[in-house]
Design an enzyme around this catalytic site. Structure first.
Site, short mmCIF file in Angstrom:
data_model
loop_
_atom_site.label_atom_id
_atom_site.label_comp_id
_atom_site.label_asym_id
_atom_site.label_seq_id
_atom_site.Cartn_x
_atom_site.Cartn_y
_atom_site.Cartn_z
N ASP A 11 0.86 -1.19 0.00
CA ASP A 11 0.00 0.00 0.00
C ASP A 11 0.89 1.23 0.00
O ASP A 11 1.77 1.38 0.87
CB ASP A 11 -0.90 0.02 1.24
CG ASP A 11 -2.00 -1.03 1.18
OD1 ASP A 11 -2.08 -1.73 0.14
OD2 ASP A 11 -2.76 -1.16 2.15
N ASP A 132 -15.24 -2.90 -1.12
CA ASP A 132 -14.86 -2.74 0.28
C ASP A 132 -16.13 -2.49 1.07
O ASP A 132 -16.88 -1.55 0.77
CB ASP A 132 -13.90 -1.56 0.42
CG ASP A 132 -12.70 -1.68 -0.51
OD1 ASP A 132 -12.26 -2.81 -0.74
OD2 ASP A 132 -12.22 -0.65 -1.00
#
Length: 251
Positions: A11, A132
């Site tokens: 990330d 998500d």
């Protein structure tokens, strides 16, 4: 049966490799100042596919960590899937042209499903949808907003559209090392023909064992983040377990 893919996660925030807690940019831990070196170490460990997210891009709505992504692509040979800030075809085309194997579309999948379908038609097998969810409902804009659309409802919009995979993240577990939400992820995979990848909370070798149980057989794989960085999950042990299970299942 194809081997389940364990995707190590990188990330990106301000060019560095970080992990967040429940998607909160204010709760980030820097694990590496050199994402390309981190990617190379994952490749050396034997991983066959890399998962990357441009966190700044997810909030800005356009790529923000291109230099770091390009450095990773220059360093590793394994395929890379990338999400974060992908909102139009030009961005999809740009990343694929630079060597990204699969582009993940998240926020735009809810806001502009026709864009996802157009991208999947144009680049078959190279578009994934990132879903998500917080309490079962889709969150967007870097998880800052929760919609009234369920994860399953959104995923079903892309059935038959040529989408390569759905990456399903349970936000409540992400970065907390509490274990994946196996029940919700397996239920989603059972309801779809699109392959599903589990994300959010993978904590230990026990989670990898759980992923190899029959009820998770439809999953394409799972994403591992903090557990790898913290040393709670040994790459060699995890990959050997997956390889062994695949050999047994093929007999």
């Amino acid at each position: 049966m194809d081997a389940m893919i364990l995707f190590p996660a990188i990330d990106l925030k301000e060019g560095r490799c970080v992990r967040l807690v429940q998607g909160d940019m204010a709760r980030s831990t820097v694990f590496s100042h050199d994402p390309a070196a981190q990617a190379e170490s994952f490749e050396r460990a034997g991983f066959s596919y890399l998962h990357m997210v441009d966190l700044d891009g997810a909030f800005a709505g356009k790529p923000q960590n291109a230099a770091a992504v390009e450095a990773v692509l220059a360093r590793v040979k394994i395929p890379v899937q990338l999400g974060g800030g992908v909102r139009d075809l030009a961005t999809v085309e740009g990343w694929l042209g630079k060597g990204i194997a699969r582009v993940i579309i998240g926020t735009a999948a809810l806001r502009d499903p026709d864009f996802v379908k157009a991208a999947a038609r144009r680049f078959p097998g190279r578009i994934a949808v990132g879903i998500d969810a917080r309490d079962g409902f889709v969150a967007v804009e870097g998880w800052a907003e929760v919609s009234e659309v369920s994860a399953l409802e959104l995923a079903r919009r892309f059935e038959g559209a040529g989408v390569a995979a759905i990456i399903f993240t349970d936000i409540a577990r992400d970065g907390l090392l509490k274990g994946l939400n196996f029940e919700a992820t397996a239920a989603l995979a059972d309801a779809l023909t699109i392959p599903v990848i589990a994300s959010g909370g993978l904590a230990s070798i026990e989670d990898v064992r759980r992923l190899l149980q029959p009820d998770c057989a439809k999953l394409e794989g799972a994403i591992a983040g903090r557990a790898l960085y913290d040393g709670r999950l040994d790459p060699g042990e995890a990959l050997a377990l997956i390889a062994g299970a695949t050999v047994i299942s093929m007999r």
